[in-house]
Design an enzyme around this catalytic site. Structure first.
Site, short mmCIF file in Angstrom:
data_model
loop_
_atom_site.label_atom_id
_atom_site.label_comp_id
_atom_site.label_asym_id
_atom_site.label_seq_id
_atom_site.Cartn_x
_atom_site.Cartn_y
_atom_site.Cartn_z
N LYS A 153 39.68 46.78 35.51
CA LYS A 153 38.42 46.17 35.81
C LYS A 153 37.19 47.48 35.50
CE LYS A 153 37.28 41.41 35.17
NZ LYS A 153 37.21 40.92 34.29
N SER A 176 49.54 38.31 36.14
CA SER A 176 48.44 38.30 34.94
C SER A 176 49.14 38.76 33.35
CB SER A 176 46.98 38.64 34.82
OG SER A 176 46.37 39.65 34.98
N1 PMP Z 1 43.96 39.76 35.13
C1 PMP Z 1 43.27 40.27 36.41
C2 PMP Z 1 44.78 40.82 36.92
C3 PMP Z 1 42.28 40.40 36.69
O1 PMP Z 1 41.70 40.59 38.30
C4 PMP Z 1 41.63 40.35 36.03
C5 PMP Z 1 40.30 39.56 35.92
N2 PMP Z 1 39.67 38.64 36.37
C6 PMP Z 1 42.20 39.43 34.65
C7 PMP Z 1 43.48 39.22 33.80
C8 PMP Z 1 41.51 39.19 33.43
O2 PMP Z 1 40.45 39.71 32.77
P1 PMP Z 1 39.15 39.18 32.19
O3 PMP Z 1 37.60 38.74 33.21
O4 PMP Z 1 38.26 39.95 31.75
O5 PMP Z 1 39.54 37.81 31.76
#
Ligand code: PMP
Length: 326
Positions: free
Chosen positions: A46, A274
């Protein structure tokens, strides 16, 4: 990749150009590579949108110098925006649903931002509504709104996508990434589809999340522990473009949790849930390419490891499945 060999004047100059590293548990014939986003200064993917959105909004005049940025965020976006806001002379306020990790909230405060909690049961929707209410109360306040701001996708189209394709000489068969806002996947997928229209694009979500319904699948809604990806209300995920997605792969919390621990033990990767869900899905896509079930333009799969497990130690990420709070 991480080619910072000269002194730099600002941490903002260290954002992006993260390493792309092989996932060893992938099939030999179809390698899987993961972009290690914890190499960013705020330690997550991010940071890219924090810098990109604020710089573009300042350029366009939608954000005034010295103004305030208010963002509903699960945490990593807050850290990314806070890193950039401080350097760009902006104030930052974040609205965070309570259930998200305390480490992230501490880091946002350490970076000089204000954090406001909303009740877990109101979900991300509750945080979004509160952010807009606050913006109306303040002068010169703007909500970048990562869930609907095209600059989020654009940040990945401009940086993550080109970095991946450059590292692999354009030989990318499939792009596999978990969707929170979906900015990461949409940006890289759009870049990839322009290089090769048959690039296979896979959205990843935890079982219980509802992105699959956008592609017409009938899936059951449930709570899940995997943090940062998935949605209970696809209407709020305005950046998700179904036309750019071939399929949604759902990964159970149990498989994700086992993969978090396998990645650390077997691959030296201290990544969070994630990333592990992405790894499970990317390895599955690679096996299907190898077996001829997916017709991809190249025998290579790319995914993203968005952040590090260190941010979730207090939630028992390395404990048993039941100990993991998610
Ligand atoms: N993994 C983590 C740990 C995140 O904080 C995020 C953002 N919410 C994502 C994946 C997904 O990224 P995006 O918002 O670009 O889909």
């Amino acid at each position: 990749m991480t080619t910072h060999r000269e002194p730099l004047s600002s941490v903002l100059d260290t954002i992006g150009r993260t390493p792309l590293v092989a996932v060893h548990a992938a099939p030999e014939e179809v390698p899987v590579y993961a972009k290690l986003e914890s190499f960013n200064p705020g330690a997550s993917v991010k940071d890219r949108i924090g810098k990109y959105m604020l710089e573009r909004m300042l350029e366009a005049g939608t954000l005034r110098p010295g103004g305030t940025v208010i963002e509903p965020t699960a945490g990593n976006t807050g850290i990314g925006i806070a890193v950039a806001a401080g350097r760009l002379g902006l104030d930052a306020v974040f609205v965070v649903p309570e259930r998200f990790s305390v480490e992230k909230q501490q880091l946002m405060r350490a970076l000089g931002a204000e954090v406001i909690n909303t009740p877990t049961e109101d979900g991300m929707g509750g945080a979004i509504d509160r952010a807009h209410e606050l913006a109306e109360e303040l002068d010169d306040a703007v909500v970048p709104q990562q869930f609907s701001n095209p600059l989020n996708t654009e940040a990945h189209y401009a940086t993550t996508g080109p970095e991946v394709y450059e590292a692999l000489d354009g030989e990318v068969g499939a792009v596999v990434a978990g969707c929170g806002t979906a900015g990461t996947l949409m940006g890289v997928a759009r870049y990839g589809r322009e290089r090769h229209p048959d690039t296979h694009v896979v959205a990843v979500e935890p079982e219980g999340s509802l992105y699959a319904t956008v592609l017409g699948r009938d899936v059951e809604e449930e709570e899940y522990k995997t943090e940062g990806i998935g949605t209970h209300d696809p209407a709020t995920n305005e950046l998700f473009e179904p036309d750019l997605v071939d399929e949604v792969v759902q990964v159970s919390d149990r498989r994700t949790h086992a993969e978090v621990q396998r990645l650390a033990r077997e691959e030296g990767q201290l990544v969070a849930s994630s990333a592990a869900a992405n790894s499970v899905a990317a390895r599955e896509v690679a096996r299907r390419i190898r077996d001829g079930a997916i017709d991809a333009p190249h025998d290579t799969v790319v995914t993203v490891f968005p952040d590090s497990s260190e941010r979730y130690l207090s939630k028992g990420i390395y404990g048993s499945f039941d100990e993991w709070e998610g």
